[in-house]
Design an enzyme around this catalytic site. Structure first.
Site, PDB file in Angstrom:
ATOM      1  N   HIS B  52       0.788  -1.103   0.045  1.00  0.00           N
ATOM      2  CA  HIS B  52      -0.072   0.070   0.065  1.00  0.00           C
ATOM      3  C   HIS B  52       0.780   1.510  -0.053  1.00  0.00           C
ATOM      4  O   HIS B  52       0.699   2.324  -0.774  1.00  0.00           O
ATOM      5  CB  HIS B  52      -0.881  -0.036   1.278  1.00  0.00           C
ATOM      6  CG  HIS B  52      -1.951   1.043   1.405  1.00  0.00           C
ATOM      7  ND1 HIS B  52      -3.114   1.092   0.646  1.00  0.00           N
ATOM      8  CD2 HIS B  52      -2.049   2.007   1.985  1.00  0.00           C
ATOM      9  CE1 HIS B  52      -3.759   1.995   0.736  1.00  0.00           C
ATOM     10  NE2 HIS B  52      -3.221   2.857   1.793  1.00  0.00           N
ATOM     11  N   GLU B  74      -1.665  -5.464  -4.243  1.00  0.00           N
ATOM     12  CA  GLU B  74      -2.270  -4.969  -2.969  1.00  0.00           C
ATOM     13  C   GLU B  74      -3.719  -5.678  -3.013  1.00  0.00           C
ATOM     14  O   GLU B  74      -3.939  -6.260  -1.833  1.00  0.00           O
ATOM     15  CB  GLU B  74      -2.431  -3.569  -3.013  1.00  0.00           C
ATOM     16  CG  GLU B  74      -3.034  -3.018  -1.575  1.00  0.00           C
ATOM     17  CD  GLU B  74      -3.156  -1.777  -1.693  1.00  0.00           C
ATOM     18  OE1 GLU B  74      -2.675  -0.988  -2.566  1.00  0.00           O
ATOM     19  OE2 GLU B  74      -3.923  -1.170  -0.795  1.00  0.00           O
ATOM     20  N   ASN B 386      26.340 -22.718  -2.352  1.00  0.00           N
ATOM     21  CA  ASN B 386      27.261 -23.859  -2.369  1.00  0.00           C
ATOM     22  C   ASN B 386      26.645 -25.043  -1.651  1.00  0.00           C
ATOM     23  O   ASN B 386      26.317 -26.237  -1.833  1.00  0.00           O
ATOM     24  CB  ASN B 386      28.488 -23.566  -1.785  1.00  0.00           C
ATOM     25  CG  ASN B 386      29.751 -23.387  -2.807  1.00  0.00           C
ATOM     26  OD1 ASN B 386      29.344 -23.825  -3.956  1.00  0.00           O
ATOM     27  ND2 ASN B 386      30.680 -23.019  -2.519  1.00  0.00           N
TER      28      ASN B 386
END
Lengths: 172, 657
Positions: B52, B74, B386
């Site tokens: 918002h 929203e 990794n």
């Protein structure tokens, strides 16, 4: 813009006036050398220099310049000039280069002099002991400094350019 | 679409960018949390509010595509929180895709003042609209409901305006009777683009600039119905009628946010750095004064004055120390700033590889110097990748091994004295030390006989050696190695340490120890050949007297015996290729990561707190020197970096060191 074009002659004269330059001049052995004043930050008496191990031989070490660490270079050694023992040199010229501030050991300060751009001649090859790639040009002077009436203008950008860093690592 | 920013808008623009970046970064983490707890109403509200706010800012700057995108997202969050839409993985993917586009738009806005055209993001908009209309296609976006409640109240209130008030403004004040000008402006900005009246927004903006408010335009305000007697406590915001719960939750946090606004300021990092430098100078000056005074004390006869001077200096010292600490803290930021990026990275990569992984974050509030934090981000991403790539096994493999199907990676930070410990731990397959050794022998990094005597932990250290790994071969090895030397270099350049612990089949833990701050460190001052050097105190293990009988020649190098331990031994002058002009009198045991080594020096000058200064570009790559400092008497002292000093000897020493 148009006015200037009309007064073409005036414009020309003004431009010539602007081509004056000021250089800081000093002696290295008998050589009379100048560095563009815009590259020079400060001239100082010799201060304590702390040697830095594992560096090129022309790097004397570092000094404290108002709270900042500045490397100091034996300029004679860097330029390949003889009599390069720096022990008797009492002055350090602090210049601003691409590698930051650098201190240069010099023999004697002559002063600030004004030169005209059009008087600058190309560097004579092999007649002076300095590699011509480090020289912007030379100027014939009226008075005699050192042993000659020749002012050698050093090219700071070439002398301390970024790539010369590797060189300083290799030369040690 | 090019966005033009007028000079007077520049500040608002910059603030928006900063805020948007923060919101989007938080959103990533919040959404991952949401995926695990889809019913967390509080979290949903938080996410909704973030989006918002973003939309509001974008509206103010007229960023069409950003508005459309944040608007539809929203609305989706709104539906999620009032339960009319159920979160699933495909919705999440669409939302993440939308967030990525928002991130890119903000980045391009920041750099090039450009955002995508609405057409260009049509695909994602359609996708999100499809999500939105999945359940109740007729349900209009929440914004459209704004009008009815406002109009309803119009009749409850009578306002008599002063003369000369702009009729548009009068109308507005009537439409939003219990809001001040700033709040009305907010409401306008939140209207969909086609209903937004830019002229009105500019007018309101001007009013705010003149520091006027509703009261300046009103002579009298009559409340017709008593329901309006509590105007501030329950601002009837749009969703009230439908969903009272979330909206009443919505108003208090809004107030909290406002309060924070007045209590924090944003400061340009440049200014903090300048401040830091000045404090550094002050610390040096203090040291100098303390030294000078002690010299006075020896000579001066007027003891009373000296006493007074000492007291004054002691007071100043305290203040300087406090100041130093406060300024240092200014630069500290919680590791959360970079940790918050990881949930998303783990989620995406795990999904791509078909692995199941939970990421746990610990100690997110731990604070560390901003510049260290910035440099830490890439190594951390590297290490986490990794772990995902090579550490955690595929689900079926895990089940076969009797492990839980879902792997766990724990990213944690904590403070231990003046060090910050950051670690990454996974419960994957671990590292096979034998394979590492084999590989290192193949690569010619170590000799076969060295490999035989090497402990597992020493073998892990090999991973950090440059040239150990190449991208294509690492995957058939059990794992890590891609650019691990780069990771180790970064950590080392921060004056930190990194180590690996691993149990094959059970998992791997990589621990990094980092300094709290980069600028000021405690050092031990030592002397060799009348030169003074500073050794960072954190690496000093112990100091002993030099005794030639303890030194043995072993192969190329000497070693020192101390309490049944053997340390590799170097006189400091030899490391620097200096002639030995005076006698070594002390030996310092120094930690260089996995091992300790012994360094002989001539003199000890005690501990000193110093400010690190760079040597300048010309000398920045000099081996063995981490920087320099200026001591109390104005001299320059070099700070040693023992680890890089012995680096060139290191290749011969693998297995020994």
């Amino acid at each position: 813009m148009k006015e200037i074009e009309v007064l073409g002659l005036n414009e020309h004269i003004q431009e010539e006036l602007k081509e004056e330059k000021r250089v800081i001049a000093f002696l290295l052995n008998e050589e009379f050398i100048g560095i563009d004043i815009k590259n020079v930050t400060k001239i100082t008496k010799r201060l304590d220099i702390t040697p830095v191990p594992k560096t090129a031989s022309y790097i004397l070490g570092v000094m404290n310049l108002r709270g900042n660490i500045v490397p100091v270079v034996n300029l004679k050694k860097k330029l390949g000039l003889p009599n390069d023992d720096e022990k008797d040199q009492d002055f350090i010229l602090i210049i601003e280069s691409a590698l930051g501030n650098v201190g240069l050991m010099i023999d004697q300060v002559v002063g600030a002099i004004t030169i005209e751009e059009e008087d600058i001649l190309p560097a004579p090859i092999n007649s002076i002991g300095i590699d011509s790639k480090y020289i912007t040009g030379v100027i014939v002077t009226n008075e005699e400094y050192g042993s000659k009436n020749l002012l050698i203008l050093l090219d700071i950008e070439k002398l301390f350019e970024k790539s010369s860093k590797e060189e300083s690592q290799q030369e040690r | 679409m090019n966005i033009e920013i007028t000079p007077d808008m520049q500040e608002i623009f910059e603030e928006f960018i900063q805020e948007a970046e923060e919101i989007l970064e938080n959103l990533d983490q919040e959404l991952i949390e949401l995926e695990n707890n889809p019913d967390d109403k509080e979290l949903l509200n938080q996410i909704f509010r973030g989006m918002h706010t973003l939309k509001g800012g974008a509206g103010f700057l007229g960023l069409e595509s950003v508005i459309s995108l944040s608007h539809v997202m929203e609305s989706i969050f709104d539906k999620l929180r009032n339960g009319s839409l159920q979160l699933d993985s495909s919705i999440m993917d669409a939302i993440f895709e939308g967030i990525d586009i928002l991130k890119n738009s903000i980045a391009s806005l920041k750099q090039h003042h450009q955002i995508p055209d609405t057409d260009e993001i049509k695909d994602i908009l359609d996708k999100l609209h499809a999500v939105l209309e999945q359940k109740e296609p007729t349900d209009a976006a929440s914004q459209n409901e704004q009008e009815p409640p406002a109009k309803q109240q119009e009749h409850n209130i009578q306002i008599v305006f002063k003369e000369g008030v702009d009729p548009d403004i009068q109308k507005l004040i009537l439409s939003y009777p219990d809001k001040n000008i700033a709040e009305i402006l907010d409401e306008l900005i939140l209207l969909p683009p086609e209903e937004r009246d830019m002229d009105l927004i500019m007018k309101l903006d001007k009013i705010i600039e003149e520091q006027k408010d509703v009261d300046d335009f009103i002579l009298e305000k009559k409340v017709v119905q008593k329901s309006e007697e509590t105007p501030k406590a329950t601002p009837p915001s749009p969703p009230v009628q439908k969903e009272p719960a979330p909206s009443s939750q919505k108003s208090p946090p809004k107030k909290v946010a406002k309060k924070e606004e007045s209590e924090t300021i944003r400061i340009d990092i440049e200014r903090v750095s300048t401040l830091m430098n000045l404090v550094g100078e002050l610390v040096l000056d203090r040291n100098r004064i303390v030294k000078l005074t002690s010299r006075f004390r020896a000579n001066e006869e007027n003891t009373e004055t000296i006493e007074e001077l000492n007291e004054a200096i002691a007071g100043m010292s305290r203040s300087v120390s406090d100041l130093q600490e406060v300024v240092m803290k200014l630069r500290m930021q919680p590791v959360k700033r970079i940790f918050s990026k990881f949930p998303r990275i783990v989620r995406d990569l795990a999904k791509k590889l078909g692995k199941k992984i939970t990421l746990e974050l610990e100690g997110e509030e731990t604070e560390i110097d901003r510049s260290i934090l910035n440099q830490l981000e890439d190594p951390l991403i590297h290490l986490v990748r990794n772990s995902i790539d090579h550490g955690i096994e595929m689900p079926q493999e895990r089940v076969q091994k009797g492990k839980p199907e879902t792997g766990t990676i724990v990213l944690s930070a904590s403070q231990e004295g003046d060090r910050i410990i950051v670690s990454i731990e996974d419960d994957g397959r671990g590292i096979d030390a034998e394979k590492i050794k084999q590989k290192a022998v193949e690569k010619g990094l170590i000799k076969p006989e060295q490999a035989e005597t090497m402990s597992d932990k020493e073998a892990y250290e090999l991973i950090f050696m440059p040239g150990f790994s190449t991208v294509d071969k690492v995957s058939d090895l059990s794992g890590r190695g891609v650019g691990m030397d780069v990771v180790a270099n970064v950590i080392h350049s921060l004056r930190g340490a990194i180590e690996i612990d691993s149990v094959p089949g059970e998992g791997t833990k990589i621990t990094m120890k980092l300094p709290l701050t980069v600028a000021i460190i405690r050092t031990l001052m030592v002397g060799v050949n009348d030169r003074i050097f500073a050794i960072p105190l954190f690496s000093v293990v112990e100091i002993i007297k030099y005794n030639p009988e303890d030194i043995k020649d072993v192969g190329i190098y000497k070693s020192l015996m101390l309490r049944d331990e053997v340390y590799l031994f170097f006189p400091l002058n030899e490391l620097f290729d200096l002639q030995n002009e005076s006698e070594n009198r002390f030996v310092i045991i120094i930690n260089i990561g996995e091992k300790n080594i012994a360094i002989a020096v001539d003199d000890l000058y005690g501990e000193e707190e110093i400010v690190i200064k760079p040597l300048g570009e010309m000398l920045e790559d000099v081996e063995g020197i981490a920087g320099a400092t200026i001591t109390g008497d104005g001299k320059v002292v070099l700070i040693l970096d023992i680890k890089s000093l012995i680096n060139e000897k290191r290749s011969n020493l693998v297995g020994v060191i």
